[in-house]
Enzyme design. Structure first.
Site, short mmCIF file in Angstrom:
data_model
loop_
_atom_site.label_atom_id
_atom_site.label_comp_id
_atom_site.label_asym_id
_atom_site.label_seq_id
_atom_site.Cartn_x
_atom_site.Cartn_y
_atom_site.Cartn_z
N CYS A 174 -8.30 0.53 0.76
CA CYS A 174 -7.46 -0.05 1.80
C CYS A 174 -7.31 -1.54 1.56
O CYS A 174 -8.31 -2.26 1.43
CB CYS A 174 -8.08 0.20 3.16
SG CYS A 174 -7.34 -0.79 4.47
N CYS B 58 -2.02 0.57 9.56
CA CYS B 58 -0.97 -0.46 9.62
C CYS B 58 0.25 0.13 10.31
O CYS B 58 0.62 1.27 10.07
CB CYS B 58 -0.54 -0.88 8.22
SG CYS B 58 -1.79 -1.81 7.32
N CYS C 169 0.85 -1.19 0.00
CA CYS C 169 0.00 0.00 0.00
C CYS C 169 0.88 1.24 0.00
O CYS C 169 1.76 1.38 0.85
CB CYS C 169 -0.88 0.00 1.24
SG CYS C 169 -1.81 1.53 1.44
N GLN D 218 -16.06 -10.14 15.41
CA GLN D 218 -14.62 -10.18 15.13
C GLN D 218 -14.34 -9.80 13.67
O GLN D 218 -15.09 -10.21 12.79
CB GLN D 218 -14.09 -11.59 15.40
CG GLN D 218 -14.24 -12.02 16.84
CD GLN D 218 -13.15 -11.49 17.74
OE1 GLN D 218 -12.25 -10.80 17.29
NE2 GLN D 218 -13.25 -11.79 19.02
N ASP E 256 -12.68 -13.62 27.89
CA ASP E 256 -12.15 -12.91 26.72
C ASP E 256 -12.33 -11.42 26.94
O ASP E 256 -13.14 -10.77 26.28
CB ASP E 256 -12.91 -13.39 25.47
CG ASP E 256 -12.38 -12.75 24.18
OD1 ASP E 256 -11.37 -12.03 24.24
OD2 ASP E 256 -13.00 -12.98 23.13
N CYS F 206 -6.62 -9.92 24.10
CA CYS F 206 -6.13 -9.07 23.01
C CYS F 206 -4.99 -8.18 23.51
O CYS F 206 -4.51 -7.32 22.79
CB CYS F 206 -7.26 -8.24 22.43
SG CYS F 206 -8.10 -7.26 23.67
N1 SAH Z 1 -15.90 -13.08 23.29
C1 SAH Z 1 -16.52 -12.15 22.38
C2 SAH Z 1 -16.24 -10.67 22.70
C3 SAH Z 1 -14.89 -10.32 23.24
S1 SAH Z 1 -14.56 -8.58 23.28
C4 SAH Z 1 -16.11 -12.46 20.96
O1 SAH Z 1 -15.14 -13.16 20.74
O2 SAH Z 1 -16.78 -12.03 20.05
C5 SAH Z 1 -14.80 -8.18 24.95
C6 SAH Z 1 -16.25 -8.01 25.35
O3 SAH Z 1 -16.30 -7.68 26.72
C7 SAH Z 1 -16.99 -6.88 24.64
O4 SAH Z 1 -18.16 -7.40 24.08
C8 SAH Z 1 -17.32 -5.88 25.76
O5 SAH Z 1 -18.56 -5.24 25.58
C9 SAH Z 1 -17.35 -6.76 26.97
N2 SAH Z 1 -17.09 -6.15 28.29
C10 SAH Z 1 -16.29 -5.11 28.58
N3 SAH Z 1 -16.21 -4.93 29.91
C11 SAH Z 1 -16.96 -5.89 30.49
C12 SAH Z 1 -17.25 -6.26 31.84
N4 SAH Z 1 -16.74 -5.56 32.87
N5 SAH Z 1 -18.04 -7.31 32.05
C13 SAH Z 1 -18.54 -8.03 31.02
N6 SAH Z 1 -18.31 -7.74 29.73
C14 SAH Z 1 -17.52 -6.69 29.45
#
Ligand code: SAH
Length: 486
Positions: free
Chosen positions: A185, A81, A72, A308, A414, A441
């Site tokens: 992009c 990026c 790019c 995602q 997560d 992440c």
């Molecule tokens: N596991 C899902 C989303 C992960 S992203 C997937 O893979 O699609 C993290 C998520 O945590 C988001 O949806 C966000 O809204 C939520 N989140 C953020 N703080 C939080 C909390 N204190 N308790 C519960 N969920 C929360």
């Protein structure tokens, strides 16, 4: 060292933001776009006592890790990026090293243990982004190297006006809100360009103004495009600083001709904020959602849903989480921070019962709907903060069960970048699951939380990084923690 000094530097390390790091007479310089192995000429932009920031001016000797030409032309200017000029193999090694380093330094995990349990980083493979990748990858990078592009299923383009008064779409330059005009992009799908050009031409023709962030005037703020990789369904949503899009029917007539067009909506966001979306969605044409699959689970995605962005790697990440969870069909599983139930529904197919917890109510509505359209009956969802819902459940359970403790077989988390609160981690430990699967992440907060769990009787059994975001410095990690027999 002083500002404006021009120095020759050999780059010896890489920082967390992908910048090159080198030393001149013991003085450390951080240099964006430089990479390990480069010898460069750089100009010092900011000099502090022990370190400074410099700008890459000339590459004197090129690193082995450098691609011949970045695919790019905007790679350096654009904030999207950070490491596009690095060969993909080197990007992967950097990401694996970052995860490993954080677990060692912040998590206190012994090096020998990591050597033993760390599994190789999961990168994207040639051809995985289907027909769309072919256009941009190999030739531009140098024949031997595969560079994955066109992997994102979602793009949000800010709309602005250039100096000549033309409406433009593009991306913010690094750390600013200046729009770099770019409808093409290469991290996104090729059809984005056609859609954006259609919208820009329409706006010019009907004199529809782009939003001006400083003055809080004008109408069209952003264009959101989503593409279902397995269904080829397309969603277009225009985010407006207003209630209505004038001549909307004309735009609809044009956009609906694009094959795969499924959903055309506007979103109203009249607030003076850099939050992109408002709460209200109005349907212009088609339906308000598109459908996509990850593995055999079907998801309905609306403009406001979190989903995602790299479906190919997401499938691998969820399969890994499922593998780490090691389910037989008898388990009670909690999926904390469950979003729209993506991981929960994956797990539900192999577990007895899954409970999902998520803070955003609309995401839970989506999760329930997704369970329904997949005929999944053993998943239940709760709205609330994970650090409140789980501890409350635990306390309540003891009260109503004569002091007996609530138990889970497997707990999956997560969390967002900030990781888990200690009170939540403590409840997890109290519930004595055999396995904790932590998807993260941000490997720095992951490492912090791993440290806590290791001190409370859980041993790190597996670690694997998954590259969801090629050409950026971000990386996802899944780890398995196993309860020690005490
Ligand atoms: N596991 C899902 C989303 C992960 S992203 C997937 O893979 O699609 C993290 C998520 O945590 C988001 O949806 C966000 O809204 C939520 N989140 C953020 N703080 C939080 C909390 N204190 N308790 C519960 N969920 C929360």
């Amino acid at each position: 060292m002083q500002k404006n000094n021009v120095v020759t530097v050999t780059i010896e390390d890489i920082g967390v933001n992908g910048e090159g790091i080198g030393k001149v007479d013991g003085y450390t310089l951080f240099i964006k776009d430089a990479m390990i192995g480069d010898v460069i000429e750089a100009k010092v932009m900011k000099a502090k006592k022990h370190y400074g920031y410099a700008r890459l001016q000339k590459i004197l000797t090129s690193s082995e890790a450098r691609v011949k030409t970045p695919a790019c032309p905007m790679a350096r200017k654009c904030g999207g990026c950070q490491i596009q000029e690095m060969k993909y193999s080197a990007q992967l090694a950097f990401k694996e090293g970052k995860v490993c380093g954080n677990l060692e330094r912040i998590g206190g995990v012994p090096t020998e243990l990591l050597d033993e349990i760390m599994e190789p980083v999961v990168g994207m493979e040639r051809g995985e982004t289907a027909e769309v990748a072919a256009a941009a990858d190999t030739e531009k990078a140098g024949a031997a190297d595969y560079q994955p592009f066109c992997y994102r299923n979602k793009a949000q383009f800010p709309i602005g006006t250039d100096k000549e008064g033309h409406v433009i779409a593009g991306f913010y330059a690094g750390r600013t809100h200046n729009i770099i005009s770019n409808t093409d992009c290469i991290l996104g799908v090729p059809v984005n360009k056609e859609i954006l050009e259609c919208i820009l031409a329409f706006m010019e023709e009907y004199k529809i103004l782009s939003y001006n962030e400083e003055k809080h005037t004008g109408l069209v703020r952003h264009v959101l495009i989503r593409y279902g990789f397995t269904t080829d369904e397309i969603m277009v949503c225009l985010i407006l600083n207003g209630e209505e899009l004038p001549y909307a029917e004309v735009l609809v007539e044009r956009l609906r001709k694009i094959p795969g067009m499924t959903s055309i909506t506007v979103n109203v966001n009249r607030a003076k904020t850099n939050v992109i979306m408002g709460d209200k969605i109005k349907l212009l044409w088609g339906q308000t959602f598109i459908t996509d699959y990850i593995g055999n689970v079907k998801y309905q995605i609306s403009p406001l849903s979190f989903y995602q962005v790299n479906p190919v790697q997401t499938k691998k990440l969820y399969e890994l989480a499922l593998d780490y969870a090691d389910l037989t069909g008898e388990e009670t599983v909690w999926d904390l921070y469950c979003g729209i139930g993506t991981i929960s529904l994956f797990l539900a197919q192999k577990a007895k019962q899954v409970y999902g917890v998520e803070i955003v109510p609309q995401a839970i509505d989506d999760a329930k709907n997704n369970a329904k359209i997949n005929g999944i009956k053993n998943a239940e969802f709760y709205v609330g903060k994970a650090e409140e819902v789980l501890p409350d459940y635990y306390k309540e359970y003891a009260k109503t069960h004569n002091g007996e403790k609530a138990h889970a077989d497997v707990i999956v988390v997560d969390p967002p970048r900030k990781g888990c609160e200690e009170s939540l981690l403590q409840t997890i430990v109290d519930m004595q699951p055999e396995r904790v699967v932590y998807v993260s992440c941000d490997s720095a907060t992951l490492a912090r939380d791993v440290k806590f769990l290791r001190e409370k009787g859980y041993e790190l059994a597996k670690v694997r990084a998954v590259d969801q975001f090629p050409h950026t410095v971000h990386v996802e990690t899944a780890v398995l923690l196993q309860r020690k027999n005490m």
